[in-house]
Design a protein around this motif. Structure first.
Motif, PDB file in Angstrom:
ATOM      1  N   ASN A  71       0.754 -19.182  28.534  1.00 21.87           N
ATOM      2  CA  ASN A  71       0.363 -19.174  27.126  1.00 21.87           C
ATOM      3  C   ASN A  71      -1.128 -19.492  27.114  1.00 21.87           C
ATOM      4  N   SER A 114      -4.516 -25.998  16.478  1.00 15.79           N
ATOM      5  CA  SER A 114      -4.810 -26.890  17.595  1.00 15.79           C
ATOM      6  C   SER A 114      -3.638 -27.817  17.909  1.00 15.79           C
ATOM      7  N   PRO A 133      -0.084 -28.022  19.297  1.00 13.70           N
ATOM      8  CA  PRO A 133       0.729 -27.086  20.086  1.00 13.70           C
ATOM      9  C   PRO A 133       2.228 -27.225  19.849  1.00 13.70           C
ATOM     10  N   TRP A 134       2.908 -26.096  19.933  1.00 11.47           N
ATOM     11  CA  TRP A 134       4.365 -26.021  19.964  1.00 11.47           C
ATOM     12  C   TRP A 134       4.774 -25.386  21.288  1.00 11.47           C
ATOM     13  N   LEU A 135       5.956 -25.749  21.771  1.00 13.83           N
ATOM     14  CA  LEU A 135       6.462 -25.127  22.987  1.00 13.83           C
ATOM     15  C   LEU A 135       6.530 -23.614  22.807  1.00 13.83           C
ATOM     16  N   ASP A 160       1.230 -23.787  29.799  1.00 19.34           N
ATOM     17  CA  ASP A 160       0.795 -23.730  28.407  1.00 19.34           C
ATOM     18  C   ASP A 160      -0.654 -24.193  28.344  1.00 19.34           C
ATOM     19  N   ALA A 164      -1.847 -25.549  24.908  1.00 21.92           N
ATOM     20  CA  ALA A 164      -1.513 -26.944  24.622  1.00 21.92           C
ATOM     21  C   ALA A 164      -2.431 -27.902  25.378  1.00 21.92           C
ATOM     22  N   LYS A 165      -2.760 -27.545  26.598  1.00 26.51           N
ATOM     23  CA  LYS A 165      -3.622 -28.405  27.414  1.00 26.51           C
ATOM     24  C   LYS A 165      -5.095 -28.267  27.048  1.00 26.51           C
ATOM     25  N   ARG A 166      -5.406 -27.271  26.219  1.00 29.71           N
ATOM     26  CA  ARG A 166      -6.784 -26.974  25.821  1.00 29.71           C
ATOM     27  C   ARG A 166      -7.662 -26.695  27.042  1.00 29.71           C
ATOM     28  N   HIS A 222       4.255 -30.370  29.711  1.00 29.22           N
ATOM     29  CA  HIS A 222       3.446 -30.869  28.590  1.00 29.22           C
ATOM     30  C   HIS A 222       4.347 -31.664  27.662  1.00 29.22           C
ATOM     31  N   TYR A 275       5.013 -32.449  24.140  1.00 25.74           N
ATOM     32  CA  TYR A 275       4.710 -32.000  22.781  1.00 25.74           C
ATOM     33  C   TYR A 275       5.075 -33.073  21.770  1.00 25.74           C
ATOM     34  N   THR A 280      10.220 -30.234  20.421  1.00 24.92           N
ATOM     35  CA  THR A 280      10.403 -28.949  21.069  1.00 24.92           C
ATOM     36  C   THR A 280      10.755 -27.907  20.015  1.00 24.92           C
TER      37      THR A 280
END
Length: 501
Positions: free
Chosen positions: A16, A27, A29-31, A53, A56-58, A193, A195, A210
């Protein structure tokens, strides 16, 4: 989708990709449940799978490439959406610069709608587009690539690629997966990650969040949405037994909040009621959140949902002008709005997020003002107000081209990774007001929306805020949220300030 117990096949990396977006809401994040489903199917069929992802981790593109060097995959699959597509192209170029032999496969909405043009323009870097649902098609493609290295695929439906002679090949569409109960539950441990659930930009640190999906597709044809084309206007539900079996596993794994990412969770009342009955019967204690329509707003259904753990519902209002709703082909009526809100409130579902947008074709400034006024004044906890985007795959995009407002191959300026560049219009989003309104009208629409966003937590919404405060006092769920928000005061102030940007 029976699991293979043979040897381990080639390595697959699913990503992703980073969005590089300035949007505050994006900004959070969702799974990415889609690539987790695909990864689970690949893993159960013998492939070595790694899922990242990066959004999510940017992570930067450089960090993604560093990760790939460690994983050393044979195939890299990436989700392709319209907004981050040009950034995705940059990432794909960086991956190919590192390893020209790695096979790049794009999937998801944009890769489905624009597969032919993606391969024509970016086929030096993108090897395949998987169109439509990915579980069966991507598995078949990976099995072919593993067994027949260097050969063009044969007999695989739902893919687009460039042949050895340079011709773009699009095979017939793959069939939809009709019985969703046959798909294995997604292996969420594939994604590294943690979430967190967030409401209106307020991140709740004590949550473990999740996503799930209880159905796919949509029988409606809203002109601002690509779902009907992606899923061929077919709605396919999972059975209540299957949904609750997965929800029980999710609860056992320690998740506190689940967002169902269905386009139409509440479409069939009997299915919702049976799902809620089974959740209560199994004693599953988890908070869950859904999307709904104002014409599927039965009071007894909402009561059953709340009793089974539903805490938040996203309702699509869109506009308070019936004329505009008809332009959207929404199949709802404005007189349904207040009843839907009342039924949610009476059921006790704690939070209503109302979705509104302005900027429809021929929508007047008075119609826009009326929609904004309703969004601000109604008994909705969080009105979300956007200016309409059009993009390839939706009817309003086709209509704008037919009206002569734009061409899909127009050269436009797009910000990518903090810099401006030229791109063709089909490669990005277009604010419809940018091509359909005069400069003065556009400026006024942007001013109205910005002003409305600034009022969300102001005295102008005092009535809604007071009612919300009373609900906090009555609801343990809301009291927990309030405690989280207050305990993170600097972050809360930053979030409130974001509504003024």
């Amino acid at each position: 989708m029976q699991a293979s117990r043979g040897r381990l096949f080639m390595k697959i990396a699913l990503i992703n990709a980073p969005w590089e977006s300035k949007s505050f809401f994006q900004s959070i994040p969702w799974l990415p449940i889609g690539i987790v489903y695909v990864g689970t199917v690949l893993e159960q069929n013998g492939f070595q799978v790694q899922v990242l992802d990066a959004a999510a981790k940017r992570w930067s593109h450089g960090q993604v490439v560093t990760w790939l060097k460690q994983v050393s995959p044979d195939v890299v699959g990436l989700s392709a959406l319209t907004l981050p597509f040009l950034s995705l192209v940059d990432l794909v170029r960086a991956i190919k610069a590192w390893n020209p032999r790695v096979i790049i496969v794009l999937g998801h909405y944009f890769a489905t709608m624009e597969a032919d043009r993606i391969i024509r323009k970016h086929g030096d870097f993108v090897d395949f587009c998987v169109r439509g649902e990915g579980e069966n098609t991507f598995l078949a493609l990976c099995q072919w690539l593993d067994r027949h290295p260097g050969k063009e695929p044969d007999g695989i439906h739902g893919i687009t690629y460039r042949s050895t002679t340079g011709r773009v090949i699009s095979t017939p569409d793959a069939p939809l997966i009709v019985d969703l109960d046959t798909i294995p539950f997604p292996n969420r441990s594939l994604v590294d990650h943690a979430y967190k659930w967030a409401i209106g930009g307020f991140v709740l640190p004590r949550t473990r969040f999740t996503t799930m999906i209880s159905s796919r597709g949509c029988p409606f044809k809203c002109t601002y949405c690509a779902c009907s084309r992606f899923a061929r206007q077919r709605w396919r539900p999972r059975s209540p037994e299957n949904i609750v079996a997965e929800l029980a596993i999710v609860a056992e794994q320690g998740y506190t909040d689940v967002n169902f990412v269905d386009d139409n969770f509440t479409l069939r009342k009997d299915r919702v009621l049976e799902t809620c009955r089974r959740i209560k019967q199994e004693g599953i204690d988890i908070n869950w959140h859904v999307d709904g329509r104002v014409d599927h707003a039965w009071a007894d259904m909402f009561a059953a949902m709340h009793g089974a753990g539903c805490r938040l519902i996203w309702l699509g209002f869109e506009s308070t002008s019936q004329r505009v709703l008809d332009i959207y082909d929404k199949k709802t009526r404005v007189d349904m709005f207040d009843r839907a809100i009342r039924n949610v409130r009476r059921a006790g579902i704690e939070i209503i997020v109302g979705l509104f947008m302005v900027g429809a074709p021929t929508e007047t400034l008075d119609e826009i003002r009326h929609t904004i006024e309703y969004a601000v004044r109604s008994d909705i906890d969080l009105p979300v107000l956007n200016i309409l985007d059009v993009y390839s795959g939706i009817q309003l995009w086709d209509d704008a081209i037919a009206r002569g407002w734009m061409r899909d191959d127009d050269i436009v300026d797009v910000e990518v990774g903090g810099t401006m560049r030229k791109a063709e219009r089909w490669e990005t989003l277009t604010k419809l007001v940018d091509v359909s309104k005069t400069p003065s009208e556009r400026a006024e629409i942007h001013r109205l929306v910005a002003e409305a966003r600034r009022t969300l937590f102001s005295l102008r919404r005092m009535n809604a805020l007071v009612h919300g405060a009373m609900r906090v006092l009555r609801s343990p769920y809301l009291r927990g949220i309030a405690a989280d928000v207050v305990s993170r005061l600097p972050s809360t102030i930053k979030t409130l300030a974001s509504f003024r940007d």
